[in-house]
Scaffold this motif. Structure first.
Motif, short mmCIF file in Angstrom:
data_model
loop_
_atom_site.label_atom_id
_atom_site.label_comp_id
_atom_site.label_asym_id
_atom_site.label_seq_id
_atom_site.Cartn_x
_atom_site.Cartn_y
_atom_site.Cartn_z
N GLN A 175 82.24 67.90 30.31
CA GLN A 175 83.58 67.78 29.74
C GLN A 175 83.52 67.25 28.32
OE1 GLN A 175 86.90 66.81 32.41
NE2 GLN A 175 87.33 65.07 31.09
N PHE A 176 82.62 66.30 28.07
CA PHE A 176 82.46 65.74 26.73
C PHE A 176 82.00 66.81 25.75
CE2 PHE A 176 80.31 63.49 23.33
CZ PHE A 176 81.16 62.41 23.08
N ILE A 177 81.04 67.65 26.18
CA ILE A 177 80.51 68.72 25.32
C ILE A 177 81.60 69.74 24.99
CG2 ILE A 177 78.88 70.66 25.24
CD1 ILE A 177 76.98 68.94 26.94
N VAL A 178 82.42 70.06 25.98
CA VAL A 178 83.49 71.04 25.77
C VAL A 178 84.60 70.49 24.88
CG1 VAL A 178 85.30 72.36 26.94
CG2 VAL A 178 83.02 72.27 27.92
N LEU A 179 84.93 69.21 25.05
CA LEU A 179 86.05 68.62 24.33
C LEU A 179 85.74 68.30 22.87
CD1 LEU A 179 87.56 66.14 26.94
CD2 LEU A 179 88.66 68.17 26.02
N LEU A 180 84.49 67.99 22.56
CA LEU A 180 84.14 67.55 21.21
C LEU A 180 84.52 68.57 20.14
CD1 LEU A 180 83.05 64.87 20.35
CD2 LEU A 180 80.75 65.85 20.26
N PRO A 181 84.21 69.87 20.32
CA PRO A 181 84.65 70.85 19.31
C PRO A 181 86.17 70.93 19.17
CG PRO A 181 82.97 71.79 20.74
CD PRO A 181 83.39 70.50 21.35
N LEU A 182 86.88 70.79 20.31
CA LEU A 182 88.35 70.83 20.27
C LEU A 182 88.90 69.67 19.46
CD1 LEU A 182 91.10 71.92 21.21
CD2 LEU A 182 90.84 70.55 23.29
N LEU A 183 88.35 68.49 19.68
CA LEU A 183 88.81 67.30 18.96
C LEU A 183 88.49 67.41 17.47
CD1 LEU A 183 87.72 64.63 21.56
CD2 LEU A 183 90.05 65.02 20.81
#
Length: 318
Positions: free
Chosen positions: A56-64
């Motif tokens: 989840q962290f890997i997926v969210l980082l680009p979004l943030l």
């Protein structure tokens, strides 16, 4: 005019279909994640939580990064609440998966989904929201469903031989998951819509990763799972994250109350999956209790939807 009205109604209908479909997919994904957890040999909730948090962290980082969101808020109190909310969410997930090791999947999902009814009571107590008589009665009905699933020996003496320590532990763990989910939702309501959901999920991720490493390390049980378990853990993390994404999409397309109604079908999916793949048929009392919890959740949510629609109609008339 008729043609124009049809064009306006078409997107609305499409959104409802999309919202309904993705809500079903989210409910099925979470039930499937619970089923996959049943097939793990040696791994436990710690490893599953770690995999989910890292993914989840890997997926969210680009979004943030794309949205240029601030990871830390200006208010120290808000940062503290976000961390606490992340920890509560992690505990909810950990309690749920831990309970699956002790009790049937359908029972664990049914007890955990009682949070839908509990949210109303907690919101009434903590946020001073209005609580109606019907909501109180449905909460009592949910408690009856929980009792039927748990089957306490002082009420079901003829079933005392079926009651084991594992059943009691499993019910307590799944109910702890429901309580944590309830508190988590109350905290999100308290924070309001100013905090983007990605910020909340990111705090959940890093808190979950630290917790999943610290807990087994403190007990001396930190180890790398075997290859079979590692593949299953990765699959559970992907399925769980997909469920989260499906839920977000459904909330963007449909009203939250209606989404919750469909999400409660996770109980039905869990009962069917355990019957088909695990060859486990629930006891009559457990089945009735699960259906009562499902019924209470659906009726309560539908009542809230109707109340909001009526309020909107009055507002529009005024």
């Amino acid at each position: 005019m008729d043609h124009q009205d049809r064009e306006e109604k078409c997107p609305e209908k499409c959104n409802k279909v999309i919202g309904f479909t993705f809500s079903l997919l989210a409910a099925f994904s979470w039930a499937l994640a619970g089923l996959l957890f049943k097939y793990l040999k040696d791994a436990g909730a710690d490893q599953v939580q770690l995999a989910r948090s890292v993914l989840q962290f890997i997926v969210l980082l680009p979004l943030l990064t794309y949205r240029k969101e601030k990871l830390l808020q200006d208010d120290l109190k808000t940062n503290f609440i976000l961390v606490v909310r992340g920890l509560i969410g992690v505990l909810s997930n950990w309690f749920f998966f831990s309970s699956i090791k002790f009790i049937p999947l359908g029972d664990a999902v049914s007890v955990m989904n009682s949070y839908i009814t509990l949210v109303g009571l907690f919101a009434c107590i903590c946020l001073k929201e209005r609580c109606t008589v019907i909501e109180g009665l449905l909460s009592i009905l949910t408690f009856v469903g929980l009792v039927l699933v748990a089957r306490p020996s002082f009420l079901f003496q003829n079933l005392a031989s079926e009651l084991t320590g594992n059943l009691i532990i499993g019910i307590l763990l799944s109910f702890a998951s429901a309580l944590c989910s309830t508190v988590s939702i109350i905290v999100v309501r308290y924070l309001g819509s100013e905090i983007h959901f990605s910020i909340t999920m990111l705090h959940y991720s890093w808190v979950g990763a630290i917790y999943s490493l610290a807990l087994p390390a403190s007990k001396g049980t930190l180890q790398i799972p075997c290859m079979d378990d590692l593949l299953l853990i990765s699959l559970i993390a992907v399925v769980g994250l997909l469920g989260q994404m499906f839920m977000i999409i459904s909330l963007q397309k449909e009203k939250a109350g209606r989404v919750v109604v469909v999400l409660s079908t996770q109980i039905i999916f869990a009962l069917v999956l355990q019957l088909v793949f695990l060859r486990y048929s629930p006891t009559l009392t457990s089945l009735i209790g699960s259906l009562i919890i499902f019924f209470s959740s659906v009726v309560l949510t539908l009542k809230k939807i109707r109340g909001r629609d009526t309020l909107n109609e009055k507002t529009n008339k005024d």
